[in-house]
Design a protein around this motif. Structure first.
Motif, PDB file in Angstrom:
ATOM      1  N   ARG A   1      31.123   0.707 -91.316  1.00 16.68           N
ATOM      2  CA  ARG A   1      30.587  -0.566 -90.814  1.00 16.68           C
ATOM      3  C   ARG A   1      31.602  -1.287 -89.950  1.00 16.68           C
ATOM      4  O   ARG A   1      31.237  -2.097 -89.091  1.00 16.68           O
ATOM      5  N   THR A   2      32.885  -0.994 -90.140  1.00 20.25           N
ATOM      6  CA  THR A   2      33.942  -1.685 -89.392  1.00 20.25           C
ATOM      7  C   THR A   2      34.072  -1.194 -87.957  1.00 20.25           C
ATOM      8  O   THR A   2      34.857  -1.723 -87.198  1.00 20.25           O
TER       9      THR A   2
ATOM     10  N   THR B   1      28.254   0.237-102.082  1.00 25.13           N
ATOM     11  CA  THR B   1      28.057   1.184-100.993  1.00 25.13           C
ATOM     12  C   THR B   1      26.761   0.829-100.279  1.00 25.13           C
ATOM     13  O   THR B   1      25.718   0.653-100.923  1.00 25.13           O
TER      14      THR B   1
ATOM     15  N   ASP C   1      28.843   3.350 -95.900  1.00 23.92           N
ATOM     16  CA  ASP C   1      30.191   2.825 -96.102  1.00 23.92           C
ATOM     17  C   ASP C   1      30.247   2.062 -97.415  1.00 23.92           C
ATOM     18  O   ASP C   1      29.217   1.648 -97.964  1.00 23.92           O
ATOM     19  N   ARG C   2      31.472   1.856 -97.890  1.00 28.06           N
ATOM     20  CA  ARG C   2      31.694   1.169 -99.159  1.00 28.06           C
ATOM     21  C   ARG C   2      32.586  -0.038 -98.963  1.00 28.06           C
ATOM     22  O   ARG C   2      33.552  -0.009 -98.198  1.00 28.06           O
ATOM     23  N   SER C   3      32.224  -1.123 -99.663  1.00 28.46           N
ATOM     24  CA  SER C   3      33.056  -2.320 -99.711  1.00 28.46           C
ATOM     25  C   SER C   3      33.187  -2.720-101.178  1.00 28.46           C
ATOM     26  O   SER C   3      32.212  -3.170-101.793  1.00 28.46           O
TER      27      SER C   3
ATOM     28  N   GLY D   1      29.798  -6.859 -98.778  1.00 30.45           N
ATOM     29  CA  GLY D   1      29.918  -5.947 -97.645  1.00 30.45           C
ATOM     30  C   GLY D   1      28.873  -6.135 -96.583  1.00 30.45           C
ATOM     31  O   GLY D   1      29.079  -5.761 -95.427  1.00 30.45           O
TER      32      GLY D   1
END
Length: 363
Positions: free
Chosen positions: A360-361, A325, A319-321, A206
């Protein structure tokens, strides 16, 4: 079902996340590369401002959410962290009115003051043009806050390990492996990465999608004052007695009255610890204190540097990917929200969505 969660980074954000996760019954391991109370990052020292006043209602709401969580932390950790002795915002009348309107819409108490009234109430402080006092504000003791989060996390069953540097995080199925510099492998169902200024180069899932983070070394100064702990915190907004776009923050502390410019320091590599005192910045702070802080001794400051890690829009990344996180980009105004940021991180680990504002996007 309890998850095994590794939190990488034992500053205020990672420590808060560890507390919240452990409070929910997760099996938590917190790893911090430095010793307790270190001064290499962004979470050390004796003072940070806590305030509700923002021109943006979103941040007012987040600060309102954080306030009772700070108070809950004090109860669980049996530590004094938060002092609510108020904040004075002062500067252009339009700026001050906007803060008053937003706080009023949120149902929070305020008191409009003239510069003469500010000087009468706090003889050591001078206000510019218009002023607003809000009592649900004050200061946080940074070192105590980090220690309190870790104490409360331990009480809930978390392991807190200092002196453990993490080399990388790799995805393993639906979970992840956290690999230390000593090649210890810790298997986790989820990982929270909260490594501050080390985020841009930290190898974790991420991170490749993060915005460009600016890591700088900022230089506030502490000025001796006999009554420093009685001072309200203050924000001097630019556009009246200060140039447009500038600003000064300050607050009392056990180290004196702290004052600093916001986000003007040089870009640095935290791994190299490139932090030196800029004599021009120090002189400018002394000149400011001489004019606006007559109750402080402007001639005998002490200085320290601390890291800022800032996103292009000055909003945070929460945010999480996959199993990872990421908490990043808090510097300059994030510390006050730490008690709520840990809660948001725990929500993400549990599969609940975070605020779009912090995705984050968005970049």
């Amino acid at each position: 079902m309890a998850r095994r969660v590794v939190v990488v980074g034992g500053g205020v954000m990672g420590s808060s996340a560890a507390w919240h996760l452990a409070s929910r019954g997760d099996e938590v391991v917190l790893l911090e590369q430095f010793t307790p109370g270190h001064d290499r990052g962004s979470s050390y020292g004796s003072s940070r401002i806590f305030r509700l006043a923002y021109a943006d209602p979103f941040y007012v709401g987040l600060a309102v959410r954080a306030l009772p969580l700070w108070q809950r932390l004090e109860e669980e950790a049996e530590a004094e962290v938060l002092t609510l002795n108020g904040v004075v915002d002062h500067g252009p009348a339009a700026t001050v009115r906007r803060l008053e309107d937003v706080l009023g819409a949120a149902g929070r108490p305020t008191l409009a003051l003239t510069p003469a009234e500010v000087a009468e109430r706090w003889p050591g402080l001078r206000a510019d043009t218009a002023a607003l006092f809000h009592p649900e504000a004050g200061r946080l003791h940074a070192d105590r806050a980090v220690a309190a989060f870790q104490t409360a996390a331990r009480k809930r069953g978390a392991q807190v390990r200092h002196g453990v540097k993490v080399a990388r995080v790799t995805v393993r199925g639906t979970g992840a492996d956290v690999v230390t510099a000593e090649e210890e492998v810790i298997a986790a169902d989820a990982v929270v990465v909260a490594v501050g200024g080390w985020t841009p180069q930290f190898p974790a899932p991420g991170n490749e999608g993060l915005p460009a983070l600016r890591v700088t070394a900022e230089q506030p100064a502490h000025f001796p004052a006999a009554d420093a702990l009685e001072w309200p915190s203050f924000i001097h907004h630019g556009g009246a007695g200060l140039p447009e776009g500038s600003g000064i923050y300050g607050l009392g502390s056990v180290d004196g009255v702290k004052a600093g410019f916001h986000g003007i320091g040089p870009v640095v590599d935290p791994e190299r610890d490139e932090r030196v005192i800029d004599p021009v910045v120090l002189r400018n702070l002394q000149e400011y204190a001489e004019r606006w802080l007559p109750g402080a001794d402007h001639a005998h400051p002490t200085t320290k540097t601390c890291l800022y890690t800032t996103t292009p829009d000055h909003d945070f990344v929460i945010d999480r990917s996959g199993p990872c996180t990421v908490l990043a980009g808090f510097s300059g105004h994030g510390f006050k929200f730490a008690s709520a940021v840990g809660e948001l991180a725990a929500d993400l680990v549990a599969g609940r969505p975070g605020p779009d504002r912090f995705a984050r996007t968005r970049f």
